[in-house]
Design an enzyme around this catalytic site. Structure first.
Site, PDB file in Angstrom:
ATOM      1  N   ASP A   7       0.887  -1.166   0.000  1.00 12.75           N
ATOM      2  CA  ASP A   7       0.000   0.000   0.000  1.00 12.75           C
ATOM      3  C   ASP A   7       0.925   1.216   0.000  1.00 12.75           C
ATOM      4  O   ASP A   7       1.439   1.604   1.044  1.00 12.75           O
ATOM      5  CB  ASP A   7      -0.885  -0.018   1.248  1.00 12.75           C
ATOM      6  CG  ASP A   7      -1.849   1.155   1.280  1.00 12.75           C
ATOM      7  OD1 ASP A   7      -2.254   1.622   0.196  1.00 12.75           O
ATOM      8  OD2 ASP A   7      -2.190   1.617   2.377  1.00 12.75           O
ATOM      9  N   GLU A  68      -1.177  -1.180  -4.874  1.00 16.22           N
ATOM     10  CA  GLU A  68      -2.430  -0.446  -5.068  1.00 16.22           C
ATOM     11  C   GLU A  68      -2.279   0.525  -6.231  1.00 16.22           C
ATOM     12  O   GLU A  68      -1.296   1.250  -6.327  1.00 16.22           O
ATOM     13  CB  GLU A  68      -2.813   0.322  -3.795  1.00 16.22           C
ATOM     14  CG  GLU A  68      -4.196   0.918  -3.904  1.00 16.22           C
ATOM     15  CD  GLU A  68      -4.667   1.564  -2.605  1.00 16.22           C
ATOM     16  OE1 GLU A  68      -4.834   0.829  -1.618  1.00 16.22           O
ATOM     17  OE2 GLU A  68      -4.848   2.788  -2.601  1.00 16.22           O
ATOM     18  N   ASP A 141      -2.528   1.160   7.010  1.00 13.22           N
ATOM     19  CA  ASP A 141      -1.744   0.883   5.795  1.00 13.22           C
ATOM     20  C   ASP A 141      -1.251  -0.565   5.771  1.00 13.22           C
ATOM     21  O   ASP A 141      -1.148  -1.180   4.711  1.00 13.22           O
ATOM     22  CB  ASP A 141      -0.530   1.820   5.707  1.00 13.22           C
ATOM     23  CG  ASP A 141      -0.899   3.251   6.011  1.00 13.22           C
ATOM     24  OD1 ASP A 141      -0.989   4.050   5.090  1.00 13.22           O
ATOM     25  OD2 ASP A 141      -1.119   3.552   7.203  1.00 13.22           O
TER      26      ASP A 141
END
Lengths: 176, 176
Positions: A7, A68, A141
């Protein structure tokens, strides 16, 4: 299949390694965050992220890296930093010849909660349940990185079938 | 001072090396473009940009790297690619301990043409004149990379004076 989920972020880059195959219980191998100081120069922060990601790749030897996909719908400054951190993660993976797959935040949310509009708490709760953890991983996260890895393991069979179908279709087109 | 200017982009990353000091005629050392195919995977493109930038750093040994600061005012997809390519350039420089400086497009235009709103043709014409070239460098990304390097050489003395002033002010504050 062992997947490193990333992430991306300049200040906190969530990282999580999950092992398993679709349809079977999944196992969390490791989870954490690569942090860089907002006081440091941008170049130095990118070097620190590179070193952090390299360490995770060395330590856990994933077969694939799921990152991501960044959109620019949010705050401009944040998005630039996110895009830059994601570039470093993709670079580290591709340099080792590892496949890099991008998933959108809504694909990830839909994969783990059933809804593409789920909130952070819901994603954290499902990650905790799916990986049979004692508590939701912190910070968010880190949980998001695990969700990305889960999403990838579950979506990979569908993506492979799609790729095979496209390949067969192309091959038929050539022989026709 | 020898500066590598980088106009970041995934498809065409402009690179140009300029040598000189403010107030004296400048010399172009080299100019070119690092290209990657839009058919390739994003990870592979970032690796190709890394290899290209590393080659330019090896070949021309600049003391400083000037990169265009990316804004998200343009097309979303382009901006993401630009941010990712710029991250790779900054990473390569910072990994070698080279200072990385970011200049906005309007700072660069103002430095070489006197107007922050100059168009590409005007920037190309001034780069050609300032570096005493036979013709404007092509493509525009290559000319922009040279303009970045020129901008940096001219702005560096001002930036250094500002930094010294801040440092002196801080020191005075401490002794007072």
């Amino acid at each position: 299949m062992r997947v490193l989920g990333v992430d991306p972020g300049l200040t906190r880059c969530g990282v999580g390694v999950v092992e398993g195959v679709a349809g079977r219980p999944l196992t969390m191998i490791a989870v954490g965050v690569v942090r860089t100081s907002s006081d440091a120069e941008l170049g130095a922060r990118l070097v620190a992220i590179e070193q952090g990601i390299e360490q995770w790749l060395d330590d856990h030897r994933p077969e694939c890296v799921a990152v991501e996909r960044v959109f620019s719908q949010h705050n401009v400054r944040t998005v630039m930093g996110t895009a830059q951190a994601s570039a470093v993660a993709m670079l580290c993976a591709a340099r080792r010849g590892l496949p890099v797959v991008l998933h959108t935040p809504s694909e990830v949310k839909a994969a783990v909660t059933g809804s593409g509009r789920a909130d952070k708490a819901q994603v954290g709760a499902m990650v905790t349940r799916l990986l049979r953890l004692a508590a939701p991983p912190r910070p968010a996260d880190a949980a998001d990185a695990l969700a990305l890895a889960i999403c990838h393991i579950w979506r990979a069979p569908i993506q492979n079938r799609l790729q095979q179908a496209v390949a067969q279709h192309t091959a038929k087109g050539r022989t026709a």
